[in-house]
Design a protein around this motif. Sequence first.
Motif: not given
Length: 130
Positions: A86-87, A63-65, A25-26, A90-92
């Motif tokens: 965004f997630p 939190p709002n990306q 989750e973000p 396997d990463g960001i």
Amino acid sequence: MAWLMAVTLMMTGATSMASSLRLEEPSAFAGRWQATLTGHSDTPETRSLQDKPSNTCLVELAPNQTLGEGTECLAAWLGEAPIGWFPEPDGISITGKEGSKIAFFSRQRDGIYTKALSAELLITLERAAQ
């Protein structure tokens, strides 16, 4: 027959590997991260000694990306202003003003993600102490 078995094993292995990656989750990534620009040959000890503003900065993954503080240093390193994130399993991923991905930070282990800028330079994102 051997060919068919090899293809089946490859497809089964790829499917099981992809399903083992979990999309977080973000909220799991929101917060402050320390970004460090280093050379590939730097050791963890030399990285911890780097305190020049041009080599480290704190980056806020909101939190709002969107990205909060610290976007200026990432922009200087990436060559484009980062706007969001965004997630991925396997990463960001970091996005630019058009919403397109401009950088991907690969998961190394919990709380540590890296992106190679060139053969010599590496950006490391590490969860900042709360």
